[in-house]
Scaffold this motif. Structure first.
Motif, PDB file in Angstrom:
ATOM      1  N   ARG A  43       0.817  -1.214   0.000  1.00 55.43           N
ATOM      2  CA  ARG A  43       0.000   0.000   0.000  1.00 55.43           C
ATOM      3  C   ARG A  43       0.855   1.271   0.000  1.00 55.43           C
ATOM      4  O   ARG A  43       0.416   2.322  -0.457  1.00 55.43           O
ATOM      5  CB  ARG A  43      -0.947  -0.004   1.198  1.00 55.43           C
ATOM      6  CG  ARG A  43      -2.118  -0.957   1.024  1.00 55.43           C
ATOM      7  CD  ARG A  43      -3.236  -0.657   1.980  1.00 55.43           C
ATOM      8  NE  ARG A  43      -4.402  -1.482   1.682  1.00 55.43           N
ATOM      9  CZ  ARG A  43      -5.547  -1.401   2.341  1.00 55.43           C
ATOM     10  NH1 ARG A  43      -5.683  -0.535   3.336  1.00 55.43           N
ATOM     11  NH2 ARG A  43      -6.564  -2.163   2.004  1.00 55.43           N
ATOM     12  N   ARG A  65      -6.951 -14.031  -4.236  1.00 55.80           N
ATOM     13  CA  ARG A  65      -7.675 -12.885  -4.801  1.00 55.80           C
ATOM     14  C   ARG A  65      -7.382 -11.616  -4.002  1.00 55.80           C
ATOM     15  O   ARG A  65      -7.161 -10.546  -4.574  1.00 55.80           O
ATOM     16  CB  ARG A  65      -9.171 -13.183  -4.809  1.00 55.80           C
ATOM     17  CG  ARG A  65     -10.041 -12.082  -5.392  1.00 55.80           C
ATOM     18  CD  ARG A  65     -11.500 -12.538  -5.404  1.00 55.80           C
ATOM     19  NE  ARG A  65     -12.369 -11.533  -6.000  1.00 55.80           N
ATOM     20  CZ  ARG A  65     -12.948 -10.543  -5.327  1.00 55.80           C
ATOM     21  NH1 ARG A  65     -12.728 -10.426  -4.021  1.00 55.80           N
ATOM     22  NH2 ARG A  65     -13.733  -9.679  -5.938  1.00 55.80           N
ATOM     23  N   THR A  66      -7.369 -11.727  -2.691  1.00 52.38           N
ATOM     24  CA  THR A  66      -7.125 -10.566  -1.836  1.00 52.38           C
ATOM     25  C   THR A  66      -5.707 -10.036  -2.023  1.00 52.38           C
ATOM     26  O   THR A  66      -5.508  -8.820  -2.162  1.00 52.38           O
ATOM     27  CB  THR A  66      -7.356 -10.931  -0.359  1.00 52.38           C
ATOM     28  OG1 THR A  66      -8.700 -11.387  -0.185  1.00 52.38           O
ATOM     29  CG2 THR A  66      -7.092  -9.740   0.545  1.00 52.38           C
ATOM     30  N   ARG A  68      -3.658 -10.427  -4.561  1.00 52.24           N
ATOM     31  CA  ARG A  68      -3.503  -9.822  -5.893  1.00 52.24           C
ATOM     32  C   ARG A  68      -4.147  -8.438  -5.935  1.00 52.24           C
ATOM     33  O   ARG A  68      -3.601  -7.505  -6.520  1.00 52.24           O
ATOM     34  CB  ARG A  68      -4.117 -10.734  -6.953  1.00 52.24           C
ATOM     35  CG  ARG A  68      -3.314 -12.018  -7.197  1.00 52.24           C
ATOM     36  CD  ARG A  68      -3.933 -12.839  -8.312  1.00 52.24           C
ATOM     37  NE  ARG A  68      -3.172 -14.055  -8.559  1.00 52.24           N
ATOM     38  CZ  ARG A  68      -3.671 -15.288  -8.471  1.00 52.24           C
ATOM     39  NH1 ARG A  68      -4.956 -15.472  -8.142  1.00 52.24           N
ATOM     40  NH2 ARG A  68      -2.914 -16.343  -8.719  1.00 52.24           N
ATOM     41  N   ALA A  69      -5.309  -8.316  -5.315  1.00 48.62           N
ATOM     42  CA  ALA A  69      -5.996  -7.025  -5.305  1.00 48.62           C
ATOM     43  C   ALA A  69      -5.192  -5.970  -4.560  1.00 48.62           C
ATOM     44  O   ALA A  69      -5.292  -4.777  -4.855  1.00 48.62           O
ATOM     45  CB  ALA A  69      -7.377  -7.166  -4.669  1.00 48.62           C
ATOM     46  N   GLU A  70      -4.370  -6.404  -3.606  1.00 46.37           N
ATOM     47  CA  GLU A  70      -3.549  -5.483  -2.822  1.00 46.37           C
ATOM     48  C   GLU A  70      -2.144  -5.322  -3.419  1.00 46.37           C
ATOM     49  O   GLU A  70      -1.260  -4.753  -2.771  1.00 46.37           O
ATOM     50  CB  GLU A  70      -3.456  -5.969  -1.373  1.00 46.37           C
ATOM     51  CG  GLU A  70      -4.762  -5.868  -0.613  1.00 46.37           C
ATOM     52  CD  GLU A  70      -5.231  -4.432  -0.421  1.00 46.37           C
ATOM     53  OE1 GLU A  70      -4.359  -3.539  -0.343  1.00 46.37           O
ATOM     54  OE2 GLU A  70      -6.446  -4.206  -0.346  1.00 46.37           O
ATOM     55  N   ASN A  71      -1.941  -5.809  -4.624  1.00 46.05           N
ATOM     56  CA  ASN A  71      -0.672  -5.646  -5.352  1.00 46.05           C
ATOM     57  C   ASN A  71       0.505  -6.346  -4.688  1.00 46.05           C
ATOM     58  O   ASN A  71       1.653  -5.912  -4.807  1.00 46.05           O
ATOM     59  CB  ASN A  71      -0.345  -4.153  -5.540  1.00 46.05           C
ATOM     60  CG  ASN A  71      -1.348  -3.460  -6.422  1.00 46.05           C
ATOM     61  OD1 ASN A  71      -1.716  -3.959  -7.485  1.00 46.05           O
ATOM     62  ND2 ASN A  71      -1.828  -2.310  -5.970  1.00 46.05           N
ATOM     63  N   GLU A 294      -6.982  -3.787   6.927  1.00 44.38           N
ATOM     64  CA  GLU A 294      -7.938  -3.077   6.076  1.00 44.38           C
ATOM     65  C   GLU A 294      -7.823  -1.558   6.194  1.00 44.38           C
ATOM     66  O   GLU A 294      -8.075  -0.828   5.234  1.00 44.38           O
ATOM     67  CB  GLU A 294      -9.366  -3.527   6.409  1.00 44.38           C
ATOM     68  CG  GLU A 294      -9.719  -4.907   5.854  1.00 44.38           C
ATOM     69  CD  GLU A 294      -9.290  -6.056   6.760  1.00 44.38           C
ATOM     70  OE1 GLU A 294      -9.783  -7.173   6.557  1.00 44.38           O
ATOM     71  OE2 GLU A 294      -8.453  -5.839   7.660  1.00 44.38           O
TER      72      GLU A 294
END
Length: 314
Positions: A43, A65-66, A68-71, A294
């Motif tokens: 982040r 999935r999580t 990957r979504a957070e790079n 989060e």
């Protein structure tokens, strides 16, 4: 080259909105000490890679999935037999949270040195590991030991967070495993009650433990003091930083957020006082929001915590 390589077990978390025996709703997410650190770093714009074994079940799909979504780079993650480990949280009194784990025989515990061969060969500026991974079984402990040897040979910075979990192993077993690893770390992170697990035998006071670890070759000893802040010891002396006083929503994940902040500033070339400043800032974001990661900020949001009504340095 990756900025930070970390490895361990990813868990699916279930957070109860009231005591579990009373029923109610559960909110699902993903966590794990190393996962939390990787997300916190990503982040802030760093290249973070997480290595581990995930289950072939739908919980394992949620983990990937999580991330990957957070790079977070998951190119070296492998699917393995066994279920996804679960962590169930329920708030009890004030900011006290009870945690129960369901991780015996999990896919995450299938981690071995083989899984780290390629990412270690590709290299990273910092390799971050925790005592939690070492506690997961023979294979994960061998993976930790292999990583330590590889990092020492490569010249990368090795960061070890003691992160003791009494539900995984005894203090005696943890001490036997962690002391040889701690002596090879460049940066050792521990809460004030964990330092004895990493320090050479015969040391009693914190001052003795710090002196002995520095004599072993540890470059920086980062002692987390919870609501009182943190302190870093090195050959030049000590630097302390108070915590940010913010409204507390959830203390789970605060230590991992702290580490992510410290390593982020290290990667940016900041001196120790600025590293501590970013570390306590991310810790404040963590405790002021629900969930392990989060509420962690992107880089442009680092100053927001100072805008929280009543937030001050302790």
């Amino acid at each position: 080259m990756t900025d930070v390589l970390t490895f361990g077990e990813a868990l699916v978390t279930l957070r109860a909105d009231r005591p579990i025996r009373s029923g109610g709703a559960l909110h699902m997410s993903v966590a794990g000490a190393e996962v939390n650190v990787a997300i916190g770093l990503a982040r802030l714009g760093h290249r973070a890679r997480w290595v581990g074994c995930t289950s072939r079940d739908e919980f394992g799909a949620l983990v990937l999935r999580t991330l990957r979504a957070e790079n977070v780079d998951v190119a070296n993650v492998e699917q393995a037999e066994g279920p996804t480990g679960l962590a169930v949280f329920e708030s009890r009194i004030a900011d006290v949270t009870r945690v129960s784990y369901h991780r015996s025989g999990s896919a995450g515990s299938r981690l071995t040195p083989r899984h780290l061969k390629a990412p270690l060969r590709e290299g990273a500026r910092v390799v971050h590991m925790t005592g939690i991974t070492a506690a997961l079984g023979h294979g994960p402990l061998r993976a930790v030991r292999t990583a330590v040897s590889a990092v020492r040979a490569s010249g990368a910075t090795l960061c070890l967070d003691v992160n003791y979990r009494a539900k995984l192993w005894s203090r005696e077993t943890a001490t036997a495993a962690l002391r040889p690893l701690a002596a090879q770390a460049d940066i050792l992170v521990a809460s004030d009650d964990e330092l004895a697990l990493a320090a050479p035998g015969g040391t009693v006071t914190e001052a003795q433990q710090v002196e002995a670890l520095l004599a072993c070759g540890v470059r920086e000893i980062v002692v987390k003091r919870g609501a009182e802040g943190a302190e870093v010891f090195n050959a030049s002396g000590a630097v302390a930083r108070p915590a940010l006083d913010v409204p507390v929503e959830d203390t789970v994940g605060a230590g991992d957020a702290f580490v992510a902040g410290y390593l982020s500033a290290l990667l940016d070339g900041e001196p120790i006082d600025r590293r501590l400043e970013r570390a306590v800032t991310l810790g404040a974001f963590a405790v002021a929001s629900r969930g392990d990661w989060e509420g962690l900020p992107v880089r442009e949001e680092l100053g927001l915590v100072h805008a929280v009504p009543g937030s001050t340095l302790r």
